[in-house]
Design an enzyme around this catalytic site. Structure first.
Site, PDB file in Angstrom:
ATOM      1  N   PRO A  79      -2.921  22.676 -18.508  1.00  0.00           N
ATOM      2  CA  PRO A  79      -3.685  21.491 -18.882  1.00  0.00           C
ATOM      3  C   PRO A  79      -2.732  20.439 -19.443  1.00  0.00           C
ATOM      4  O   PRO A  79      -1.893  20.765 -20.297  1.00  0.00           O
ATOM      5  CB  PRO A  79      -4.631  22.008 -19.971  1.00  0.00           C
ATOM      6  CG  PRO A  79      -4.018  23.271 -20.474  1.00  0.00           C
ATOM      7  CD  PRO A  79      -3.232  23.846 -19.342  1.00  0.00           C
ATOM      8  N   CYS A 116      -1.267  22.391 -29.316  1.00  0.00           N
ATOM      9  CA  CYS A 116      -0.917  20.978 -29.462  1.00  0.00           C
ATOM     10  C   CYS A 116      -0.025  20.754 -30.692  1.00  0.00           C
ATOM     11  O   CYS A 116      -0.410  21.092 -31.813  1.00  0.00           O
ATOM     12  CB  CYS A 116      -2.200  20.161 -29.590  1.00  0.00           C
ATOM     13  SG  CYS A 116      -1.859  18.407 -29.645  1.00  0.00           S
ATOM     14  N   ASN A 168       4.422  30.623 -20.271  1.00  0.00           N
ATOM     15  CA  ASN A 168       4.510  29.173 -20.087  1.00  0.00           C
ATOM     16  C   ASN A 168       5.770  28.636 -20.768  1.00  0.00           C
ATOM     17  O   ASN A 168       6.086  29.017 -21.885  1.00  0.00           O
ATOM     18  CB  ASN A 168       3.249  28.524 -20.676  1.00  0.00           C
ATOM     19  CG  ASN A 168       3.256  27.007 -20.623  1.00  0.00           C
ATOM     20  OD1 ASN A 168       2.899  26.347 -21.587  1.00  0.00           O
ATOM     21  ND2 ASN A 168       3.654  26.441 -19.504  1.00  0.00           N
TER      22      ASN A 168
HETATM   23  C1  LIG Z   1       1.865  15.050 -20.863  1.00  0.00           C
HETATM   24  C2  LIG Z   1       1.488  16.393 -21.397  1.00  0.00           C
HETATM   25  C3  LIG Z   1       0.212  16.618 -21.842  1.00  0.00           C
HETATM   26  C4  LIG Z   1      -0.156  17.881 -22.317  1.00  0.00           C
HETATM   27  N1  LIG Z   1      -1.430  18.109 -22.702  1.00  0.00           N
HETATM   28  C5  LIG Z   1      -1.809  19.373 -23.051  1.00  0.00           C
HETATM   29  C6  LIG Z   1      -3.157  19.668 -23.342  1.00  0.00           C
HETATM   30  O1  LIG Z   1      -4.026  18.808 -23.305  1.00  0.00           O
HETATM   31  N2  LIG Z   1      -3.468  20.947 -23.664  1.00  0.00           N
HETATM   32  C7  LIG Z   1      -2.520  21.939 -23.731  1.00  0.00           C
HETATM   33  O2  LIG Z   1      -2.847  23.097 -24.026  1.00  0.00           O
HETATM   34  N3  LIG Z   1      -1.241  21.677 -23.473  1.00  0.00           N
HETATM   35  C8  LIG Z   1      -0.877  20.431 -23.119  1.00  0.00           C
HETATM   36  N4  LIG Z   1       0.419  20.184 -22.785  1.00  0.00           N
HETATM   37  C9  LIG Z   1       1.383  21.299 -22.827  1.00  0.00           C
HETATM   38  C10 LIG Z   1       1.469  21.961 -21.447  1.00  0.00           C
HETATM   39  O3  LIG Z   1       0.221  22.508 -21.085  1.00  0.00           O
HETATM   40  C11 LIG Z   1       2.532  23.059 -21.442  1.00  0.00           C
HETATM   41  O4  LIG Z   1       2.172  24.039 -22.373  1.00  0.00           O
HETATM   42  C12 LIG Z   1       3.912  22.551 -21.801  1.00  0.00           C
HETATM   43  O5  LIG Z   1       4.207  21.363 -21.090  1.00  0.00           O
HETATM   44  C13 LIG Z   1       4.992  23.606 -21.524  1.00  0.00           C
HETATM   45  O6  LIG Z   1       4.994  23.974 -20.170  1.00  0.00           O
HETATM   46  P1  LIG Z   1       6.076  23.379 -19.132  1.00  0.00           P
HETATM   47  O7  LIG Z   1       7.442  23.731 -19.668  1.00  0.00           O
HETATM   48  O8  LIG Z   1       5.760  24.045 -17.831  1.00  0.00           O
HETATM   49  O9  LIG Z   1       5.875  21.908 -19.113  1.00  0.00           O
HETATM   50  C14 LIG Z   1       0.811  18.923 -22.348  1.00  0.00           C
HETATM   51  C15 LIG Z   1       2.108  18.676 -21.914  1.00  0.00           C
HETATM   52  C16 LIG Z   1       2.465  17.435 -21.434  1.00  0.00           C
HETATM   53  C17 LIG Z   1       3.871  17.225 -20.941  1.00  0.00           C
END
Ligand SMILES: Cc1cc2nc3c(=O)[nH]c(=O)nc-3n(C[C@H](O)[C@H](O)[C@H](O)COP(=O)(O)O)c2cc1C
Length: 384
Positions: A29, A114, A217
């Site tokens: 998300p 968050c 993740n």
């Molecule tokens: C622009 C943006 C918005 C995000 N919004 C949410 C969110 O609404 N809810 C959530 O659980 N994580 C949110 N995240 C975190 C991601 O879901 C994820 O946990 C995080 O980016 C780490 O994973 P990655 O290394 O694959 O990016 C957000 C991340 C980004 C970059």
């Protein structure tokens, strides 16, 4: 890159309630990103779970029009996955009940990851699992409220507030006890925000500690990263966020890799431009407003064009685009034959910010068992 990839044909489908997910891949998300338009582009590439933008529980139960619009799913979204953010067990339960009774989704994920200061300062998001009793109450009530409709509830969390205040194993056990279908760990602390590297050893530790499926993740930039994470941690599935920004086709590579097939999509700039145009058109359609849709699309432009040879003037014009005709006209000026910039593969994209001390409510760390509901932490929609 794929040369060293360890394929994981032994991975199993992910079971969420009575739903089998293949491959066990989840679009993370992301607030402001994973709306119905972006999810469509990703879903078309491969199987998995495609989670919507975070929805605050209070805004949902109060039926704020903007929030109701954010939970729109396409008619062909077979497994509608909705992320809720809440700090109040009763409000979270009311939101989950509403989802169940009004058939708004097929899956609920709860956001406890968050790290945004205005959220943690009030005890929400990644600050919340520290208050373990409150955390347990929120998860338990959500699971109970969703159960009559057979809706599985999952939890997404970070390692903890900082290295001295880790919560993930205990929170995972509490969530498991509460009846969640799976637990996802973004293996960073709130203090780390998006800096440094995700701690995949922590994901392995959580996997060892829990019986319910664990999803890993953090820092999956290419399909082979997903395979390495599975091999390293034994997780039941992977959650992919920033790696797919400007690259919805990553889900094709991920699906292939879980099928045991090597694949790496390397679209030309012309092919990327076609996806960009489609993305913008889908956003305009979803938002029912061309200007708003184009403005929303602007944030994606740099991600799509990362590493491609695009002149500064054209980049600037694209970043100010305000109509679909203008966008298509500008995209037509790109060198359609330019090959995909291989040097951008495996590189971080999206947020990569510095660590920062976590703002918390006064006295938050003093008690783990105080389950008073923090005030004023619920209306924020900034995600993270
Ligand atoms: C622009 C943006 C918005 C995000 N919004 C949410 C969110 O609404 N809810 C959530 O659980 N994580 C949110 N995240 C975190 C991601 O879901 C994820 O946990 C995080 O980016 C780490 O994973 P990655 O290394 O694959 O990016 C957000 C991340 C980004 C970059």
């Amino acid at each position: 890159m794929l040369d060293d990839v360890t394929l994981a044909p032994s991975a199993k489908a992910l079971t969420l309630g009575n739903h089998q997910v293949w491959p066990p891949v989840v679009l993370a998300p992301m607030a402001g990103i994973t709306n119905v338009a972006f999810r469509r582009l990703c879903r078309e590439q491969g199987g998995g779970v495609y989670v919507c933008e975070m929805i605050t529980t209070r805004a949902l139960v109060e039926r704020i029009p903007k929030t109701l619009k954010m939970i729109q799913f396409a008619p062909d979204e077979g497994f509608r996955s909705l992320q809720l953010y809440g700090v109040d067990p009763d409000v979270t339960a009311a939101a989950a009940r509403m989802v169940a009774e009004e058939n708004l989704a097929d899956h609920i994920d709860l956001n406890f990851g968050c790290p945004v200061p205005k959220v943690t300062r009030r005890g929400g998001g990644s600050a919340l699992p520290w208050r373990r009793r409150l955390f347990g109450r929120i998860v338990t009530q959500a699971v109970r409220a969703a159960a009559p409709a057979g809706i599985p509830v999952t939890v997404k969390m970070r390692k903890g507030i900082d290295d001295d205040h880790l919560t993930y194993v205990e929170a995972g056990l509490i969530a498991q006890e509460a009846g969640v279908a799976a637990v996802a760990l973004h293996a960073r602390t709130a203090e780390q925000r998006y800096s440094g590297t995700a701690d995949w050893d922590a994901i392995a530790t959580l996997k060892q500690a829990l019986d319910v499926p664990v999803l890993g993740n953090g820092d999956i930039w290419e399909a082979d990263d997903a395979m390495r994470m599975v091999a390293h941690t034994g997780v039941d599935g992977v959650v992919v966020g920033r790696g797919c920004l400007g690259r919805p086709w990553l889900f094709k590579d991920l699906h292939a890799a879980f099928d045991g097939v090597r694949s790496q999509e390397l679209p030309t700039l012309g092919e990327v431009a076609a996806v960009m145009s489609r993305h913008a058109h889908l956003l305009v359609e979803a938002l029912e407003d061309e200007k708003h849709g184009c403005a929303d699309f602007r944030k994606h432009i740099a991600w799509y064009l990362k590493g491609f040879p695009v002149g500064g003037d054209l980049r600037r014009s694209l970043s100010m685009v305000s109509s679909l005709a203008q966008l298509d006209d500008l995209l037509g000026k790109l060198d359609a034959d330019a090959p995909f910039p291989r040097e951008s593969l495996g590189q971080p994209r999206g947020r990569v910010n510095a660590p920062g001390k976590v703002s918390l409510p006064y006295g938050w760390l003093d008690s783990r068992d105080d389950d008073t509901v923090p005030e004023g932490a619920e209306m924020d929609n900034s995600g993270g």
